[in-house]
Write a protein that holds these residues in place. Structure first.
Motif, PDB file in Angstrom:
ATOM      1  N   THR A  77      -0.493  -1.195  -0.300  1.00  0.00           N
ATOM      2  CA  THR A  77      -0.726   0.005   0.516  1.00  0.00           C
ATOM      3  C   THR A  77       0.284   1.079   0.161  1.00  0.00           C
ATOM      4  N   THR A  78      -0.151   2.344   0.310  1.00  0.00           N
ATOM      5  CA  THR A  78       0.758   3.467   0.105  1.00  0.00           C
ATOM      6  C   THR A  78       0.942   4.206   1.431  1.00  0.00           C
ATOM      7  N   HIS A  79       0.586   3.528   2.502  1.00  0.00           N
ATOM      8  CA  HIS A  79       0.823   4.055   3.848  1.00  0.00           C
ATOM      9  C   HIS A  79       2.333   4.297   4.010  1.00  0.00           C
ATOM     10  N   LYS A  80       2.717   5.303   4.751  1.00  0.00           N
ATOM     11  CA  LYS A  80       4.151   5.579   4.925  1.00  0.00           C
ATOM     12  C   LYS A  80       4.591   5.216   6.341  1.00  0.00           C
ATOM     13  N   PRO A  81       5.585   4.407   6.516  1.00  0.00           N
ATOM     14  CA  PRO A  81       6.287   3.639   5.493  1.00  0.00           C
ATOM     15  C   PRO A  81       5.484   2.406   5.108  1.00  0.00           C
ATOM     16  N   ALA A  82       5.452   2.135   3.814  1.00  0.00           N
ATOM     17  CA  ALA A  82       4.642   1.021   3.308  1.00  0.00           C
ATOM     18  C   ALA A  82       5.173  -0.326   3.794  1.00  0.00           C
ATOM     19  N   THR A  83       6.439  -0.316   4.210  1.00  0.00           N
ATOM     20  CA  THR A  83       7.032  -1.569   4.718  1.00  0.00           C
ATOM     21  C   THR A  83       6.334  -2.062   5.985  1.00  0.00           C
TER      22      THR A  83
ATOM     23  N   GLU B 182       9.468   2.212   0.637  1.00  0.00           N
ATOM     24  CA  GLU B 182       8.891   3.035   1.703  1.00  0.00           C
ATOM     25  C   GLU B 182       7.537   3.611   1.274  1.00  0.00           C
ATOM     26  N   ASP B 183       7.397   3.829  -0.067  1.00  0.00           N
ATOM     27  CA  ASP B 183       6.192   4.505  -0.565  1.00  0.00           C
ATOM     28  C   ASP B 183       5.058   3.546  -0.904  1.00  0.00           C
ATOM     29  N   LYS B 184       5.425   2.339  -1.301  1.00  0.00           N
ATOM     30  CA  LYS B 184       4.384   1.439  -1.776  1.00  0.00           C
ATOM     31  C   LYS B 184       4.817  -0.013  -1.570  1.00  0.00           C
ATOM     32  N   ALA B 185       3.894  -0.804  -1.065  1.00  0.00           N
ATOM     33  CA  ALA B 185       4.206  -2.228  -0.910  1.00  0.00           C
ATOM     34  C   ALA B 185       3.017  -3.047  -1.364  1.00  0.00           C
ATOM     35  N   THR B 186       3.316  -4.125  -2.077  1.00  0.00           N
ATOM     36  CA  THR B 186       2.252  -5.043  -2.507  1.00  0.00           C
ATOM     37  C   THR B 186       2.571  -6.441  -2.009  1.00  0.00           C
ATOM     38  N   LEU B 187       1.559  -7.018  -1.404  1.00  0.00           N
ATOM     39  CA  LEU B 187       1.677  -8.393  -0.925  1.00  0.00           C
ATOM     40  C   LEU B 187       0.762  -9.255  -1.784  1.00  0.00           C
ATOM     41  N   SER B 188       1.304 -10.361  -2.288  1.00  0.00           N
ATOM     42  CA  SER B 188       0.489 -11.232  -3.149  1.00  0.00           C
ATOM     43  C   SER B 188       0.183 -12.538  -2.446  1.00  0.00           C
ATOM     44  N   LEU B 189      -1.045 -12.993  -2.660  1.00  0.00           N
ATOM     45  CA  LEU B 189      -1.422 -14.332  -2.196  1.00  0.00           C
ATOM     46  C   LEU B 189      -1.798 -15.109  -3.452  1.00  0.00           C
ATOM     47  N   LEU B 190      -1.004 -16.089  -3.754  1.00  0.00           N
ATOM     48  CA  LEU B 190      -1.218 -16.862  -4.978  1.00  0.00           C
ATOM     49  C   LEU B 190      -1.748 -18.242  -4.602  1.00  0.00           C
TER      50      LEU B 190
ATOM     51  N   GLU C  97      -4.882  -0.588  15.100  1.00  0.00           N
ATOM     52  CA  GLU C  97      -6.050   0.297  15.096  1.00  0.00           C
ATOM     53  C   GLU C  97      -5.965   1.395  14.042  1.00  0.00           C
ATOM     54  N   VAL C  98      -4.900   1.373  13.233  1.00  0.00           N
ATOM     55  CA  VAL C  98      -4.727   2.446  12.243  1.00  0.00           C
ATOM     56  C   VAL C  98      -5.418   2.066  10.934  1.00  0.00           C
ATOM     57  N   LYS C  99      -6.124   3.053  10.385  1.00  0.00           N
ATOM     58  CA  LYS C  99      -6.730   2.818   9.075  1.00  0.00           C
ATOM     59  C   LYS C  99      -5.707   3.160   7.995  1.00  0.00           C
ATOM     60  N   LEU C 100      -5.457   2.214   7.133  1.00  0.00           N
ATOM     61  CA  LEU C 100      -4.445   2.394   6.088  1.00  0.00           C
ATOM     62  C   LEU C 100      -5.088   2.476   4.711  1.00  0.00           C
ATOM     63  N   PRO C 101      -4.457   3.219   3.803  1.00  0.00           N
ATOM     64  CA  PRO C 101      -4.993   3.209   2.425  1.00  0.00           C
ATOM     65  C   PRO C 101      -4.641   1.875   1.771  1.00  0.00           C
ATOM     66  N   TYR C 102      -5.659   1.140   1.392  1.00  0.00           N
ATOM     67  CA  TYR C 102      -5.429  -0.169   0.782  1.00  0.00           C
ATOM     68  C   TYR C 102      -6.049  -0.237  -0.603  1.00  0.00           C
ATOM     69  N   GLU C 103      -5.372  -0.992  -1.461  1.00  0.00           N
ATOM     70  CA  GLU C 103      -5.949  -1.329  -2.760  1.00  0.00           C
ATOM     71  C   GLU C 103      -5.838  -2.836  -2.906  1.00  0.00           C
ATOM     72  N   VAL C 104      -6.939  -3.466  -3.237  1.00  0.00           N
ATOM     73  CA  VAL C 104      -6.912  -4.923  -3.386  1.00  0.00           C
ATOM     74  C   VAL C 104      -7.276  -5.246  -4.818  1.00  0.00           C
ATOM     75  N   SER C 105      -6.531  -6.135  -5.426  1.00  0.00           N
ATOM     76  CA  SER C 105      -6.973  -6.552  -6.755  1.00  0.00           C
ATOM     77  C   SER C 105      -7.055  -8.069  -6.800  1.00  0.00           C
ATOM     78  N   ILE C 106      -8.162  -8.548  -7.338  1.00  0.00           N
ATOM     79  CA  ILE C 106      -8.414  -9.990  -7.391  1.00  0.00           C
ATOM     80  C   ILE C 106      -8.564 -10.348  -8.852  1.00  0.00           C
ATOM     81  N   SER C 107      -7.714 -11.245  -9.320  1.00  0.00           N
ATOM     82  CA  SER C 107      -7.645 -11.449 -10.767  1.00  0.00           C
ATOM     83  C   SER C 107      -8.969 -11.940 -11.339  1.00  0.00           C
ATOM     84  N   VAL C 108      -9.602 -12.910 -10.714  1.00  0.00           N
ATOM     85  CA  VAL C 108     -10.878 -13.385 -11.255  1.00  0.00           C
ATOM     86  C   VAL C 108     -11.877 -13.717 -10.146  1.00  0.00           C
TER      87      VAL C 108
END
Ligand code: SAH
Length: 463
Positions: free
Chosen positions: A7-13, A45-53, A112-123
């Motif tokens: 997410t690039t929501h501010k703060p991304a944390t 603060e600008d960008k956070a990525t959470l990974s699920l492996l 209830e807040v809509k956040l800008p999300y990007e999801v990437s799934i490897s396969v």
């Protein structure tokens, strides 16, 4: 198998609060077939990525009997560890249960807040026509979909493309909605039946689909694929979600009708094959690619056939055939009439020689095109039965199957489907190369300019 949520929501944390996962911690969860790990490769603060492996243990899957046993090596060589499947849904539900239920202890207002999300799934494994389906499932929910299809092997480009995609999704959306969409939709893309579905799955599906599935234009297909095409479960789910919307129920019944049509189509095809085998006067017959033995059951009932052989490459199908023929309960005399063995139609096989006739019903389209020549030689040059009754789908008819997305073939495992002309050209080439003559027959009702659902060629040896 890796799933990244950025997410690039501010703060991304804030992502840490929303997901109930502290950005400084690496956490692991036990799954029934391996482990899931959650960590943050990037946090600012600008960008956070959470990974699920996901770390799936294929051996554990075998122990739990979670893989289909049609293909023995498939126990050990399968795509499960590398693709997003129902295991990903289980991991999502386990790792982010609070977030999925719309809970955020420390910052409840974020729910209830809509956040800008990007999801990437490897396969992601997808059925044929996968790109169309993936878009049809995600785009109505507001996602921007970016797909990259992988080649089977970049070293051998002529092998063509695989069914695997890297999937990127972008949306401005509530966290719990994002997670529910992934939970429901990822397993629908996967055609491998390796998990057990029962009525409880309907509850899970309807709970996770709350607020969006009912309005989704593809809800029926989503429900069916989620419930692994078990129609009786899908029907219950559709009835529950539509609550008295009779129109939908009627639509569902119509879908069943299509299925029934397809089934009775297969009955027709088998009956016509039987009729032609009888007419040829054959006594010793082969059913090549016999599958679960539907034709064999018809053949055994007819006394004209004194020796009946079913061959298939799949041991699992042969076991089914044996069971469905009630082979073990047959009298020794009946048992003598029928033989089942494993073999491939692309390898010369002396066991196939000396027969009066062979049926090859809906099999050739399962062979890779570049193996077709080998098949021709095995059947027409080496085995050389007097009569060959062969059927294959008529590709032109696919437009008539409403449920079939454009470009999609009728079956997941079809390597090609032919128009009437393509089939005739191929069959004609057989008559030129080997000493056979051929006649063609439509199978099923013919439609003008399109032809019948399936097509038959009857080859006879000797010019
Ligand atoms: N003839 C059956 C089954 C059709 S499905 C029927 O009409 O009901 C296609 C079958 O072909 C499957 O059972 C599959 O296992 C088998 N098959 C695919 N490739 C094969 C090969 N190379 N040799 C033998 N059988 C094959």
């Amino acid at each position: 198998m890796l799933l990244n949520i950025t997410t690039t929501h501010k703060p991304a944390t804030d992502l840490g609060y929303l997901m109930h996962k502290h950005p400084d911690k690496f956490q692991s969860f036990e799954l029934s077939v391996g482990e899931a790990h959650v960590f943050y490769p990037e946090v600012s603060e600008d960008k956070a990525t959470l990974s699920l492996l996901l770390d799936i243990d294929p051996i554990e899957m075998v122990r739990g009997g979670r893989h289909d046993n049609n293909f023995a090596l498939g126990h050990y060589v399968n795509d499960r560890p590398y693709v997003a499947s129902s295991f990903m849904s289980v991991a999502l539900a386990k790792a982010f249960s609070s977030a999925m239920n719309g809970k955020c202890k420390d910052k409840p207002e974020l729910v209830e807040v809509k956040l800008p999300y990007e999801v990437s799934i490897s396969v992601v494994p997808a059925p044929r026509g996968g790109e169309v389906m993936i878009r049809k499932f995600f785009e109505p929910l507001g996602y921007e979909v970016d797909l990259m299809r992988h080649e089977l092997d970049p070293k051998f480009p002529e092998w063509g493309e695989s069914k695997y995609y890297t999937l990127k999704l972008k949306n401005v959306i509530k966290t719990r909605d994002l997670l529910s969409h992934l939970y429901v939709l990822l397993p629908t893309l996967d055609s491998d039946k390796h998990y057990f579905v029962n009525k409880e799955e309907i509850d899970k599906l309807l709970q996770k689909g709350e607020g969006w599935l009912k309005q989704h234009p593809e809800r029926e297909l989503i429900i069916k694929r989620y419930l692994l095409n078990f129609n009786y479960l899908a029907k219950q789910a559709i009835e529950r979600i539509s609550e008295g919307e009779t129109e939908e129920v009627i639509e569902e019944l119509e879908t069943n009708e299509v299925k029934e049509k397809k089934e009775s189509m297969h009955e027709k095809r088998l009956n016509l094959t039987l009729e032609k085998l009888v007419a040829s006067g054959a006594e010793r017959v082969l059913d090549l690619g016999c599958g679960e033995g539907r034709l064999l059951r018809k053949l055994i009932k007819n006394k004209q056939f004194t020796e009946i052989v079913g061959m298939d490459v799949s041991y699992g199908e042969l076991l089914k055939a044996k069971e469905r023929l009630y082979y073990d309960d047959m009298s020794p005399k009946q048992q003598e009439r029928i033989k089942l063995f494993q073999g491939s139609l692309t390898y010369k096989d002396a066991r196939l020689e000396g027969f009066d006739a062979a049926a090859v019903v809906e099999v050739i389209e399962h062979l890779d095109l570049n193996r077709l020549r080998a098949f021709e030689r095995v059947l027409f040059e080496c085995a050389q039965p007097k009569t060959v009754v062969l059927t294959t789908p008529n590709k032109e008819y696919n437009v008539m199957w409403e449920q079939l997305p454009a470009e999609e073939m009728r079956h997941n495992d079809h390597r090609f489907e032919w128009t009437r002309q393509e089939f005739m050209d191929w069959a004609q080439s057989i008559t030129e190369k080997y000493q056979y003559t051929v006649v063609f027959l439509p199978v099923g009702e013919e439609v003008e300019n399109i032809g019948a659902p399936s097509q038959m060629a009857i080859f006879t040896y000797g010019n």
